[in-house]
Write a protein that holds these residues in place. Structure first.
Motif, mmCIF file in Angstrom:
data_model
loop_
_atom_site.group_PDB
_atom_site.id
_atom_site.type_symbol
_atom_site.label_atom_id
_atom_site.label_comp_id
_atom_site.label_asym_id
_atom_site.label_seq_id
_atom_site.Cartn_x
_atom_site.Cartn_y
_atom_site.Cartn_z
ATOM 1 N N TYR A 441 0.421 -1.175 0.215
ATOM 2 C CA TYR A 441 -0.250 0.196 0.026
ATOM 3 C C TYR A 441 0.820 1.289 -0.391
ATOM 4 C CZ TYR A 441 -3.855 -3.135 1.044
ATOM 5 O OH TYR A 441 -4.474 -3.852 1.044
ATOM 6 N N LEU A 442 0.513 2.158 -0.762
ATOM 7 C CA LEU A 442 1.696 3.250 -1.546
ATOM 8 C C LEU A 442 0.434 4.574 -1.146
ATOM 9 C CD1 LEU A 442 3.878 5.040 -1.417
ATOM 10 C CD2 LEU A 442 3.574 5.132 -4.159
ATOM 11 N N SER A 443 0.883 5.472 0.003
ATOM 12 C CA SER A 443 -0.154 6.548 0.307
ATOM 13 C C SER A 443 0.859 7.771 0.345
ATOM 14 C CB SER A 443 -0.543 7.089 1.750
ATOM 15 O OG SER A 443 -1.208 5.725 2.590
ATOM 16 N N THR A 444 -0.063 8.918 -1.085
ATOM 17 C CA THR A 444 0.767 9.856 -1.194
ATOM 18 C C THR A 444 0.075 11.343 -0.592
ATOM 19 O OG1 THR A 444 -0.208 9.734 -3.196
ATOM 20 C CG2 THR A 444 2.309 9.087 -2.986
ATOM 21 N N GLY A 445 0.501 11.877 -0.174
ATOM 22 C CA GLY A 445 -0.612 13.209 0.130
ATOM 23 C C GLY A 445 -0.151 14.336 0.789
ATOM 24 N N LEU A 446 -0.925 15.473 0.411
ATOM 25 C CA LEU A 446 -0.629 17.021 1.277
ATOM 26 C C LEU A 446 -1.438 17.134 1.668
ATOM 27 C CD1 LEU A 446 0.520 18.384 -2.826
ATOM 28 C CD2 LEU A 446 1.583 18.660 -1.126
ATOM 29 N N SER A 447 -0.819 18.400 3.210
ATOM 30 C CA SER A 447 -1.036 18.790 4.280
ATOM 31 C C SER A 447 -0.405 20.664 4.736
ATOM 32 C CB SER A 447 -0.877 18.162 5.619
ATOM 33 O OG SER A 447 -0.117 17.744 5.767
ATOM 34 N N ARG A 448 -1.833 20.883 4.886
ATOM 35 C CA ARG A 448 -1.514 22.743 5.287
ATOM 36 C C ARG A 448 -1.724 22.188 7.042
ATOM 37 N NH1 ARG A 448 -3.806 28.121 4.068
ATOM 38 N NH2 ARG A 448 -2.534 29.380 4.834
ATOM 39 N N THR A 449 -0.773 22.483 7.517
ATOM 40 C CA THR A 449 -0.910 22.752 9.027
ATOM 41 C C THR A 449 -0.694 24.367 10.155
ATOM 42 O OG1 THR A 449 -0.234 20.631 10.105
ATOM 43 C CG2 THR A 449 0.059 21.974 11.043
ATOM 44 N N ARG A 450 -1.118 24.640 10.206
ATOM 45 C CA ARG A 450 -1.429 26.111 11.032
ATOM 46 C C ARG A 450 -0.562 25.889 11.742
ATOM 47 N NH1 ARG A 450 -6.458 29.658 12.724
ATOM 48 N NH2 ARG A 450 -5.496 31.094 13.986
ATOM 49 N N ASN A 451 0.475 26.801 12.847
ATOM 50 C CA ASN A 451 0.455 26.869 14.050
ATOM 51 C C ASN A 451 1.708 25.348 14.105
ATOM 52 O OD1 ASN A 451 0.337 29.353 14.013
ATOM 53 N ND2 ASN A 451 -1.904 28.634 15.110
ATOM 54 N N PRO A 452 2.115 24.807 13.607
ATOM 55 C CA PRO A 452 3.614 23.151 13.352
ATOM 56 C C PRO A 452 3.196 22.736 14.662
ATOM 57 C CG PRO A 452 4.676 24.303 12.335
ATOM 58 C CD PRO A 452 3.621 25.186 12.127
ATOM 59 N N ALA A 453 4.037 23.629 15.148
ATOM 60 C CA ALA A 453 4.638 23.476 16.291
ATOM 61 C C ALA A 453 3.720 24.000 17.733
ATOM 62 C CB ALA A 453 6.069 23.886 17.253
ATOM 63 N N PHE A 454 3.819 24.185 19.371
ATOM 64 C CA PHE A 454 3.447 24.382 20.485
ATOM 65 C C PHE A 454 4.252 25.847 20.790
ATOM 66 C CE2 PHE A 454 3.776 24.623 25.435
ATOM 67 C CZ PHE A 454 2.658 25.243 25.289
ATOM 68 N N THR A 455 5.680 25.791 20.033
ATOM 69 C CA THR A 455 6.531 26.139 20.887
ATOM 70 C C THR A 455 7.643 26.462 20.162
ATOM 71 O OG1 THR A 455 7.837 28.187 22.026
ATOM 72 C CG2 THR A 455 7.907 25.646 22.388
ATOM 73 N N PRO A 456 8.794 27.005 19.416
ATOM 74 C CA PRO A 456 8.038 28.343 19.039
ATOM 75 C C PRO A 456 6.708 29.098 17.969
ATOM 76 C CG PRO A 456 10.039 28.621 17.836
ATOM 77 C CD PRO A 456 9.971 27.293 18.706
ATOM 78 N N LYS A 457 6.069 29.955 17.362
ATOM 79 C CA LYS A 457 5.654 30.237 17.010
ATOM 80 C C LYS A 457 6.431 30.444 15.498
ATOM 81 C CE LYS A 457 2.896 33.806 19.207
ATOM 82 N NZ LYS A 457 1.600 32.703 19.298
ATOM 83 N N MET A 458 5.768 29.707 14.482
ATOM 84 C CA MET A 458 6.247 29.011 13.269
ATOM 85 C C MET A 458 5.149 29.645 12.459
ATOM 86 S SD MET A 458 8.440 25.863 13.937
ATOM 87 C CE MET A 458 9.891 26.676 12.726
ATOM 88 N N ASP A 459 5.912 29.008 11.250
ATOM 89 C CA ASP A 459 5.149 29.503 9.498
ATOM 90 C C ASP A 459 4.194 27.964 9.281
ATOM 91 O OD1 ASP A 459 6.145 31.825 9.496
ATOM 92 O OD2 ASP A 459 7.449 31.801 8.136
ATOM 93 N N ASP A 460 2.986 28.583 8.514
ATOM 94 C CA ASP A 460 2.090 27.068 8.224
ATOM 95 C C ASP A 460 2.492 26.344 7.738
ATOM 96 O OD1 ASP A 460 0.135 28.582 9.408
ATOM 97 O OD2 ASP A 460 -0.245 28.937 7.254
ATOM 98 N N ALA A 461 3.008 24.903 7.996
ATOM 99 C CA ALA A 461 3.337 23.934 7.106
ATOM 100 C C ALA A 461 2.880 23.419 6.440
ATOM 101 C CB ALA A 461 3.813 22.719 7.651
ATOM 102 N N TYR A 462 3.720 22.739 4.924
ATOM 103 C CA TYR A 462 2.917 22.349 3.032
ATOM 104 C C TYR A 462 3.894 20.793 3.580
ATOM 105 C CZ TYR A 462 1.360 26.750 3.335
ATOM 106 O OH TYR A 462 0.706 27.847 3.116
ATOM 107 N N ASN A 463 3.248 19.657 4.145
ATOM 108 C CA ASN A 463 4.168 18.520 4.285
ATOM 109 C C ASN A 463 3.334 17.725 3.139
ATOM 110 O OD1 ASN A 463 6.073 19.026 6.137
ATOM 111 N ND2 ASN A 463 4.804 17.693 7.503
#
Length: 472
Positions: A441-463
């Protein structure tokens, strides 16, 4: 499953400063069909017998098909789990040269599993030091498990079985661990009673496979949810690659209703890595801070079949008697607890398709006290389609939106220490899972995450997300 979570907070400030993170990557490998266990050409060739299909008394019984023979070997797979692995008919090796049949003649069953996940934030600058969240640098996890079962006898639907499994796990980024070389993930005895109206399993258990249904759709083939798994494991529920001693009892009704209760030794409230460092081989009766944990799940589950759509709804609680450090002071709590509710419902079936194909909708929510848990609320909505094309009957297209709340008490605690934190994290993920070959089974995807870390404040992640799950 190593990419499920990082059990954060609880006792160590450095855990927050060095990687309290929202693990968004695994969401793309969210869902697999519970019946993605057979080759399509074999499935459509199987005839459903009805009242008009009775053979004349003088006619010889039809010889079993190769698919029937493979399915019969599933009797020797692990019993008693809500989450299933693909059956023997959906493995790379199948019954190659009759090796599984030979094992079964002596009462043994063998399952080999390899779960591999990769994440990379397309918007992240190269070589982030230190890495703060999954995918900020190219991040990889892998889990390899070998399981051997032994059948102690059957009577009707009832079965007795010994189960043993050894697991090894790796993670390129430590907070996605724990990392283990070789440890026990199952060492248990299973028995059912009264045609499986009651099921019992006792021994060293990985209860993520036994409760809640974090693998939406009921199969390990499609990977893991990720974010929604943080709260139950923050509460100490055992999971791959770790096991803990416990007893599970399941009471099954005739209509699909069930009640499942478990008592286990909690995973250490100091976190998963502390658990592994204290108990590297997984056989200790006690680990640091781990006291009894009780979980109860009440649910209704109906498999898809002609004229009846799939539905699985469940809810319950986790109660842990272990002490947890509070964010509201220097004292410790006497316990920890959480409530959960989840459901997946099939809403359509394509004309002329197989019963499990079509569109599904689902949702999950968790709640836990914020004075002792970094993650205290989680909400998820999902929709997915099984059987994207006629030529791809087991492929999966999914869209998932989730929201994870950081505890206000934790934010105030770290704010007093001069640490700037986020209040929430959320993501949206689109993914496609392809069954390339039986057991692959092969899975592929894209995700946009707002606030990817609790600390420090960081830009959105596009994984960018890739998962490769193999069953041999």
């Amino acid at each position: 499953m190593a990419n499920l979570l990082y059990l954060v907070g609880n006792r160590r400030v450095r855990n927050v400063l060095e990687g309290c993170t929202f693990v968004s990557a695994a969401t793309a490998m969210l869902i697999a069909s519970t019946v993605a266990q057979a080759d399509y050409k074999d499935l459509v060739a199987v005839k459903t017998e009805g009242p008009n299909d009775t053979l004349p008394l003088a006619a010889p019984a039809p010889a079993p098909t190769s698919l029937d023979k493979l399915k019969a070997l599933n009797h020797y797979q692990e019993q008693g789990t809500l989450i299933k692995v693909p059956g023997v008919q959906d493995t790379v090796l199948g019954d190659y040269n009759g090796f599984r049949s030979s094992l079964a003649e002596h009462g043994f069953g063998l399952v080999i599993t390899s779960l591999n996940n990769f994440a990379y934030d397309l918007g992240s600058p190269p070589s982030a030091h230190p890495q703060r969240y999954n995918g900020q640098d190219l991040t990889a996890t892998g889990l390899e498990q070998v399981m051997l079962t032994y059948d102690l006898g059957s009577s009707g639907k009832d079965q007795k079985q010994l189960i043993g499994a050894v697991v090894s796990s790796l993670a390129s980024w430590e907070p996605l661990g724990p990392r283990t070389h070789a440890s026990i993930s199952r060492l248990a005895y299973y028995q059912s009673f009264n045609d499986k109206q009651v099921e019992m399993k006792v021994g060293y258990l990985s209860n993520a496979l036994e409760f809640i249904g974090i693998y939406t759709g009921g199969s390990l083939a499609g990977g893991t949810q990720g974010p929604s798994a943080i709260i139950p494991f923050q509460l100490g529920l055992s999971r791959l690659p770790m096991a803990s001693p416990g007893l599970n009892l399941t009471f099954n009704g005739d209509s699909g209703l069930y009640d499942k209760v478990g008592v286990q030794r909690s995973i250490s409230p100091y976190g998963a890595q502390e658990e592994v460092e204290t108990d590297s081989h997984g056989l200790r009766w006690r680990t640091k801070g781990g006291d009894p944990l009780v979980i109860n799940e009440l649910g209704y589950k109906r498999e898809a079949k002609p004229g009846s759509k799939y539905i699985w709804v469940r809810g319950g609680f986790i109660y842990n008697t272990s002490d947890y450090q509070k964010y509201t002071g220097n004292e410790e709590s006497d316990d920890n607890h959480a409530l959960f509710l989840a459901g997946d419902v099939q809403v359509s079936t394509p004309e002329g398709g197989l019963p499990f194909q079509g569109w599904y909708v689902g949702g999950t929510t968790y709640q836990a006290p914020g004075d002792r848990n970094l993650y205290d609320k989680y909400f998820e909505a999902r929709t997915y389609k099984i059987g994207t094309f006629k030529s791809r009957p087991f492929d999966m297209l999914s869209l998932t939106v989730n929201y994870n709340d950081f505890s206000d008490d934790a934010r105030r605690h770290y704010g007093n220490l001069g640490v700037e934190t986020e209040g929430l994290t959320s993501s949206i993920t689109a993914s496609y899972m392809a069954r390339l070959y039986p057991g692959v089974y092969l899975s592929t995807g894209l995700s946009r995450t707002r606030n990817p870390a609790f600390t420090p404040k960081m830009d959105d992640a596009y994984n960018l997300l890739v998962g490769l799950n193999l069953f041999f």
